[in-house]
Design an enzyme around this catalytic site. Structure first.
Site, PDB file in Angstrom:
ATOM      1  N   GLY A 126      51.524  33.522  54.887  1.00 13.38           N
ATOM      2  CA  GLY A 126      51.059  32.338  54.165  1.00 13.38           C
ATOM      3  C   GLY A 126      49.931  31.574  54.818  1.00 13.38           C
TER       4      GLY A 126
ATOM      5  N   ASN B 204      46.810  31.670  54.136  1.00 18.65           N
ATOM      6  CA  ASN B 204      45.946  31.134  53.079  1.00 18.65           C
ATOM      7  C   ASN B 204      46.601  29.961  52.373  1.00 18.65           C
ATOM      8  OD1 ASN B 204      43.284  32.578  52.519  1.00 18.65           O
ATOM      9  ND2 ASN B 204      44.656  34.296  52.905  1.00 18.65           N
TER      10      ASN B 204
ATOM     11  N   MET C 186      51.790  40.143  47.211  1.00 17.84           N
ATOM     12  CA  MET C 186      51.599  41.581  47.224  1.00 17.84           C
ATOM     13  C   MET C 186      52.273  42.303  46.062  1.00 17.84           C
ATOM     14  SD  MET C 186      49.586  41.697  49.674  1.00 17.84           S
ATOM     15  CE  MET C 186      49.361  43.383  50.159  1.00 17.84           C
ATOM     16  N   ARG C 187      52.571  41.609  44.980  1.00 11.70           N
ATOM     17  CA  ARG C 187      53.141  42.264  43.803  1.00 11.70           C
ATOM     18  C   ARG C 187      52.104  42.300  42.680  1.00 11.70           C
ATOM     19  NH1 ARG C 187      56.619  45.221  45.598  1.00 11.70           N
ATOM     20  NH2 ARG C 187      57.452  45.547  43.503  1.00 11.70           N
TER      21      ARG C 187
ATOM     22  N   LEU D 163      50.940  41.959  39.019  1.00 14.20           N
ATOM     23  CA  LEU D 163      51.421  41.190  37.861  1.00 14.20           C
ATOM     24  C   LEU D 163      50.825  41.800  36.591  1.00 14.20           C
ATOM     25  CD1 LEU D 163      50.956  37.643  39.404  1.00 14.20           C
ATOM     26  CD2 LEU D 163      53.141  38.799  38.959  1.00 14.20           C
TER      27      LEU D 163
ATOM     28  N   HIS E  62      41.076  38.237  47.558  1.00  9.48           N
ATOM     29  CA  HIS E  62      41.148  39.655  47.891  1.00  9.48           C
ATOM     30  C   HIS E  62      40.235  39.914  49.084  1.00  9.48           C
ATOM     31  CE1 HIS E  62      41.641  43.952  47.199  1.00  9.48           C
ATOM     32  NE2 HIS E  62      40.329  44.079  47.312  1.00  9.48           N
TER      33      HIS E  62
ATOM     34  N   THR F  86      42.915  38.559  36.017  1.00  9.51           N
ATOM     35  CA  THR F  86      43.031  39.168  34.677  1.00  9.51           C
ATOM     36  C   THR F  86      44.035  40.315  34.805  1.00  9.51           C
ATOM     37  OG1 THR F  86      41.269  40.730  35.183  1.00  9.51           O
ATOM     38  CG2 THR F  86      40.606  38.634  34.157  1.00  9.51           C
TER      39      THR F  86
END
Ligand code: GRF
Length: 195
Positions: free
Chosen positions: A11, A13, A89-90, A92, A108, A140
């Site tokens: 965490g 960021n 890290m999932r 969506l 990213h 997106t």
């Protein structure tokens, strides 16, 4: 503006974003959500006085929609109007992303459109690139795609390893992401380009 920050790990960021959202900043962090309860960032969020939520993705193995509905249910009580993915890290799917279109950001660790996906620093080194960096973009349904809101460039130095490069890029992430969120939360989509 009320910002939900989604994390998976340390965490750093999230901390940079939360620390910047003070004073005349138009936004405040309303919740930090992690996809596992051993995410180091949860303790850091609590130390900053930000409410936390955990939605473990593992019970939803093979049921992405179920996981995303659980995410939405955990976020709703905090009434976010923006989401920042920060080391989340999932992947969506459109099921979650589309309702948040135009209100969800991600950082990213590459100069998109180069190196979507994982292992960005190793790939830049393998390609012999002379520079690397990070990108903040609107999320997106396509992975690591979407309108670019900011980029920060760093040199690749002789002898760099993925770890030394990652550390140099991460330092810039902590400058870029807060700068982009300040503008975005004020309704300004002008790109932030660093240095
Ligand atoms: C780092 O690899 C960073 O480049 C990317 O997510 C990972 C973890 O970041 N954005 P954080 O320390 O959890 O914010």
């Amino acid at each position: 503006r009320r910002v939900a920050i989604l994390i998976s790990g340390g965490g750093s960021n999230m901390v940079a974003l939360a620390r910047d959202m003070t004073g005349d900043h138009p936004a405040r962090p309303c919740v930090v959500l992690a996809n596992s309860d051993d995410a180091g960032g949860l303790a850091r969020a609590r130390a900053l006085g930000v409410p936390t939520e955990v939605v473990d993705h593992r019970p939803f193995k093979g049921d992405r929609v179920g996981f995303e509905d659980a995410l939405q249910a955990a976020l709703a009580p905090h009434e976010p109007d923006l989401i920042c993915l920060a080391g989340f890290m999932r992947v969506l799917t459109a099921h979650f992303v589309t309702p948040w279109a135009g209100r969800m950001l991600n950082i990213h660790p590459s100069l998109l459109p180069k190196y979507r996906g994982l292992h960005t620093h190793a790939r830049a080194l393998a390609a012999g690139d002379t520079e690397a960096g990070c990108t903040v973009h609107e999320v997106t349904p396509a992975l690591d795609d979407g309108p670019i809101l900011g980029q920060a460039r760093v040199p690749i130095l002789p002898g760099d390893t993925p770890e030394t490069l990652a550390a140099r890029v991460l330092e810039q992430e902590h400058i870029l992401y807060p700068a982009v969120l300040r503008r975005f939360a004020a309704g300004d989509r002008t790109a932030v380009l660093l240095p």
